[in-house]
Motif scaffolding. Structure first.
Motif, PDB file in Angstrom:
ATOM      1  N   VAL A 146     -56.024 -56.850 -24.096  1.00  0.00           N
ATOM      2  CA  VAL A 146     -56.913 -57.900 -24.576  1.00  0.00           C
ATOM      3  C   VAL A 146     -56.632 -58.052 -26.058  1.00  0.00           C
ATOM      4  N   THR A 147     -56.359 -59.267 -26.484  1.00  0.00           N
ATOM      5  CA  THR A 147     -55.981 -59.438 -27.882  1.00  0.00           C
ATOM      6  C   THR A 147     -56.380 -60.816 -28.393  1.00  0.00           C
ATOM      7  N   GLN A 148     -56.019 -61.090 -29.631  1.00  0.00           N
ATOM      8  CA  GLN A 148     -56.290 -62.374 -30.252  1.00  0.00           C
ATOM      9  C   GLN A 148     -55.022 -62.833 -30.948  1.00  0.00           C
ATOM     10  N   MET A 149     -54.723 -64.117 -30.820  1.00  0.00           N
ATOM     11  CA  MET A 149     -53.559 -64.718 -31.484  1.00  0.00           C
ATOM     12  C   MET A 149     -54.043 -65.532 -32.666  1.00  0.00           C
ATOM     13  N   TYR A 150     -53.383 -65.343 -33.807  1.00  0.00           N
ATOM     14  CA  TYR A 150     -53.754 -66.056 -35.030  1.00  0.00           C
ATOM     15  C   TYR A 150     -52.689 -67.097 -35.377  1.00  0.00           C
ATOM     16  N   PHE A 151     -53.029 -67.945 -36.363  1.00  0.00           N
ATOM     17  CA  PHE A 151     -52.130 -69.044 -36.730  1.00  0.00           C
ATOM     18  C   PHE A 151     -51.484 -68.794 -38.090  1.00  0.00           C
ATOM     19  N   PRO A 152     -50.241 -69.259 -38.248  1.00  0.00           N
ATOM     20  CA  PRO A 152     -49.529 -68.985 -39.499  1.00  0.00           C
ATOM     21  C   PRO A 152     -50.207 -69.654 -40.697  1.00  0.00           C
ATOM     22  N   GLY A 153     -50.195 -68.962 -41.810  1.00  0.00           N
ATOM     23  CA  GLY A 153     -50.677 -69.550 -43.053  1.00  0.00           C
ATOM     24  C   GLY A 153     -52.181 -69.608 -43.189  1.00  0.00           C
ATOM     25  N   ASP A 154     -52.916 -68.951 -42.306  1.00  0.00           N
ATOM     26  CA  ASP A 154     -54.377 -69.021 -42.365  1.00  0.00           C
ATOM     27  C   ASP A 154     -54.881 -68.147 -43.524  1.00  0.00           C
ATOM     28  N   PRO A 155     -55.538 -68.750 -44.527  1.00  0.00           N
ATOM     29  CA  PRO A 155     -55.979 -67.952 -45.683  1.00  0.00           C
ATOM     30  C   PRO A 155     -57.032 -66.916 -45.323  1.00  0.00           C
ATOM     31  N   LEU A 156     -57.712 -67.085 -44.192  1.00  0.00           N
ATOM     32  CA  LEU A 156     -58.760 -66.132 -43.820  1.00  0.00           C
ATOM     33  C   LEU A 156     -58.196 -64.807 -43.310  1.00  0.00           C
ATOM     34  N   LEU A 157     -56.915 -64.786 -42.945  1.00  0.00           N
ATOM     35  CA  LEU A 157     -56.337 -63.538 -42.430  1.00  0.00           C
ATOM     36  C   LEU A 157     -56.451 -62.414 -43.458  1.00  0.00           C
ATOM     37  N   ASP A 158     -56.350 -62.753 -44.732  1.00  0.00           N
ATOM     38  CA  ASP A 158     -56.422 -61.726 -45.790  1.00  0.00           C
ATOM     39  C   ASP A 158     -57.829 -61.180 -45.981  1.00  0.00           C
ATOM     40  N   HIS A 159     -58.803 -61.780 -45.296  1.00  0.00           N
ATOM     41  CA  HIS A 159     -60.198 -61.390 -45.498  1.00  0.00           C
ATOM     42  C   HIS A 159     -60.874 -60.933 -44.216  1.00  0.00           C
ATOM     43  N   ASP A 160     -60.127 -60.854 -43.133  1.00  0.00           N
ATOM     44  CA  ASP A 160     -60.751 -60.609 -41.828  1.00  0.00           C
ATOM     45  C   ASP A 160     -60.597 -59.140 -41.422  1.00  0.00           C
ATOM     46  N   PRO A 161     -61.689 -58.398 -41.350  1.00  0.00           N
ATOM     47  CA  PRO A 161     -61.566 -56.963 -41.025  1.00  0.00           C
ATOM     48  C   PRO A 161     -61.068 -56.697 -39.605  1.00  0.00           C
ATOM     49  N   VAL A 162     -61.213 -57.650 -38.706  1.00  0.00           N
ATOM     50  CA  VAL A 162     -60.685 -57.437 -37.353  1.00  0.00           C
ATOM     51  C   VAL A 162     -59.154 -57.469 -37.403  1.00  0.00           C
ATOM     52  N   PHE A 163     -58.618 -58.501 -38.039  1.00  0.00           N
ATOM     53  CA  PHE A 163     -57.158 -58.588 -38.197  1.00  0.00           C
ATOM     54  C   PHE A 163     -56.633 -57.441 -39.057  1.00  0.00           C
ATOM     55  N   LEU A 164     -57.341 -57.157 -40.155  1.00  0.00           N
ATOM     56  CA  LEU A 164     -56.877 -56.124 -41.082  1.00  0.00           C
ATOM     57  C   LEU A 164     -57.053 -54.711 -40.535  1.00  0.00           C
ATOM     58  N   SER A 165     -57.730 -54.568 -39.396  1.00  0.00           N
ATOM     59  CA  SER A 165     -57.823 -53.253 -38.753  1.00  0.00           C
ATOM     60  C   SER A 165     -56.453 -52.818 -38.236  1.00  0.00           C
ATOM     61  N   LEU A 166     -55.563 -53.782 -38.061  1.00  0.00           N
ATOM     62  CA  LEU A 166     -54.228 -53.454 -37.555  1.00  0.00           C
ATOM     63  C   LEU A 166     -53.437 -52.746 -38.642  1.00  0.00           C
ATOM     64  N   PRO A 167     -52.629 -51.757 -38.248  1.00  0.00           N
ATOM     65  CA  PRO A 167     -51.692 -51.208 -39.230  1.00  0.00           C
ATOM     66  C   PRO A 167     -50.784 -52.343 -39.722  1.00  0.00           C
ATOM     67  N   PRO A 168     -50.312 -52.253 -40.971  1.00  0.00           N
ATOM     68  CA  PRO A 168     -49.505 -53.359 -41.509  1.00  0.00           C
ATOM     69  C   PRO A 168     -48.368 -53.798 -40.583  1.00  0.00           C
ATOM     70  N   LYS A 169     -47.737 -52.844 -39.891  1.00  0.00           N
ATOM     71  CA  LYS A 169     -46.610 -53.220 -39.011  1.00  0.00           C
ATOM     72  C   LYS A 169     -47.064 -54.059 -37.821  1.00  0.00           C
ATOM     73  N   GLY A 170     -48.350 -53.976 -37.476  1.00  0.00           N
ATOM     74  CA  GLY A 170     -48.825 -54.700 -36.309  1.00  0.00           C
ATOM     75  C   GLY A 170     -49.253 -56.123 -36.601  1.00  0.00           C
ATOM     76  N   ARG A 171     -49.535 -56.421 -37.861  1.00  0.00           N
ATOM     77  CA  ARG A 171     -50.208 -57.696 -38.166  1.00  0.00           C
ATOM     78  C   ARG A 171     -49.376 -58.923 -37.825  1.00  0.00           C
ATOM     79  N   SER A 172     -48.113 -58.918 -38.224  1.00  0.00           N
ATOM     80  CA  SER A 172     -47.317 -60.129 -37.979  1.00  0.00           C
ATOM     81  C   SER A 172     -47.125 -60.371 -36.486  1.00  0.00           C
TER      82      SER A 172
END
Lengths: 172, 235
Positions: free
Chosen positions: B173-199
């Motif tokens: 179960v996951t979530q797909m994000y969109f390129p260039g979204d400025p909110l990605l830098d502020h979202d603790p759900v997305f930022l919970s991923l290790p850096p290698k997982g984010r892209s």
């Protein structure tokens, strides 16, 4: 290739994953009836709640049940029962691979970034449980968290995310 | 019984249970170590879904709940493949989809965000991969929405997905994000991923599938645990 990372199911899964249970206008893929509850004396009710670290029942968990012995799958959210219970109509499975009878349980919820796997075992299977390789991989004092409780209604299986009674979760 | 033959969760890219920036993990993350268990038929099997589980409009969220017209918002087409860790396609596997509408509002009754519902958009669908593991569906680009995790918290635009793969170990179960979204830098759900997982969770704009005068295209591949040679049995 790198695995696609998991993300939380979030609080709003119901219209996508359990639409009919929550009365949304979309057909459900599966529900909580692995068998018809009126199918006969073998049909049993499996039910329980999910508790957070403060002992509060979780009202937005999604529970999936996999019965490998009978190849049956069910899914139920904890948001429609007034007591936040999940409920499944199924049969007690037989043994697979020489293990004690059990059901595989997958837990999803808001606040879980990746799902949790556990198993439900049956209390009357004393001998089979004692010989079960998975139960034996679990420290003895925690095994009880995997064994459901027989009740007049069926089997009760509460899942504790934290605390003294924290349920055993598996890396599978 | 046998020792695990399926790779475990790759902790270099997968999120932890506990990510304190995402507050609801604090009381819901297991605190005890996971118990590694030998794989049995219980783990090497799982539910199997097929064409009978997917309705004719399930892959088109812009049409599957029309009441009196087209849904509002930016029409998009999302496509890609479902692969295993060796790069082999996972054919005929089910993908479930759910999302907010263009205004950032979920149909779910618990969603209290003061943004309009769209009578012509439910925001849920399903699609099966083909024999080569390919999928494609049409939807409306979901809007960002506020949530109560912290002051002025907003979720980036995202689409939720649920996949099964060949057995219960491949559940995703996951979530797909969109390129260039400025909110990605502020979202603790997305930022919970290790850096290698984010892209790995950000789709790619795809001019090649963008349909003239109709829909913008995005490409996103899913990689499930395991290899295609994993033994499993169908129902």
């Amino acid at each position: 290739m790198r695995q696609t990372p998991s993300q939380t199911v979030g609080p709003y899964f119901a219209y996508g994953l359990t639409p009919e249970q929550y009365l949304y206008d979309f057909k459900s893929l599966v529900g909580n009836r692995l068998v018809d509850p009126l199918a006969g004396p073998e049909a049993v009710l499996i039910y329980g709640r999910v508790f957070d670290g403060q002992g509060q029942p979780v009202s937005d968990a999604l529970i999936e049940l996999w019965d490998a012995a009978n190849r049956r799958f069910g899914r139920f959210g904890t948001g429609t029962d007034p007591d936040c219970r999940f409920l499944f109509h199924t049969v007690k499975p037989g043994s697979v691979d020489g293990q004690a009878p059990h059901l595989s349980v997958i837990v999803f919820m808001r606040g879980q970034l990746i799902h949790s796997y556990t198993r439900l075992y049956f209390p009357e299977e004393t001998d089979a449980n004692a010989a079960d390789p998975v139960l034996n991989a679990v420290p003895e004092h925690r095994r009880q968290t995997l064994i459901a409780r027989r009740t007049p209604a069926g089997y009760e299986f509460d899942i504790y995310m934290q605390g003294e009674r924290e349920t055993v979760f598996f890396e599978i | 019984m046998s020792q695990p033959t399926i790779p475990l969760f790759d902790r270099e890219v997968q999120p932890p249970y506990l990510a304190p920036g995402y507050k609801s993990t604090v009381l819901r993350a297991p605190t005890q170590p996971l118990v590694v268990i030998p794989h049995s038929l219980s783990e090497r099997t799982g539910p199997v879904f097929g064409a009978a589980n997917v309705g004719p409009l399930d892959h088109d969220l812009t049409k599957n709940s029309m009441k009196n017209g087209e849904p509002l918002g930016e029409r998009i087409v999302v496509h890609g493949r479902v692969l295993d860790e060796t790069g082999r396609p996972v054919p005929h596997t089910l993908i479930e989809i759910w999302q907010a509408n263009a205004a950032g509002r979920y149909v779910h009754k618990v969603d209290q965000h003061d943004a309009p519902l769209d009578p012509n958009f439910l925001g849920t669908g399903r699609v099966l991969t083909d024999a080569e593991g390919r999928y494609k569906f049409y939807t409306i680009k979901p809007g960002a929405y506020p949530w109560s995790n912290h002051y002025n918290a907003w979720r980036p635009n995202h689409i939720h997905f649920s996949l099964f793969g060949p057995n219960i170990t491949t559940r995703l179960v996951t979530q797909m994000y969109f390129p260039g979204d400025p909110l990605l830098d502020h979202d603790p759900v997305f930022l919970s991923l290790p850096p290698k997982g984010r892209s790995l969770l950000i789709c790619r704009f795809d001019m090649a599938v963008t349909e003239p005068h109709f829909a913008l295209g995005y490409q996103f591949d899913f990689v499930l645990r395991g290899s295609g040679s994993t033994p499993f049995e169908t129902v």
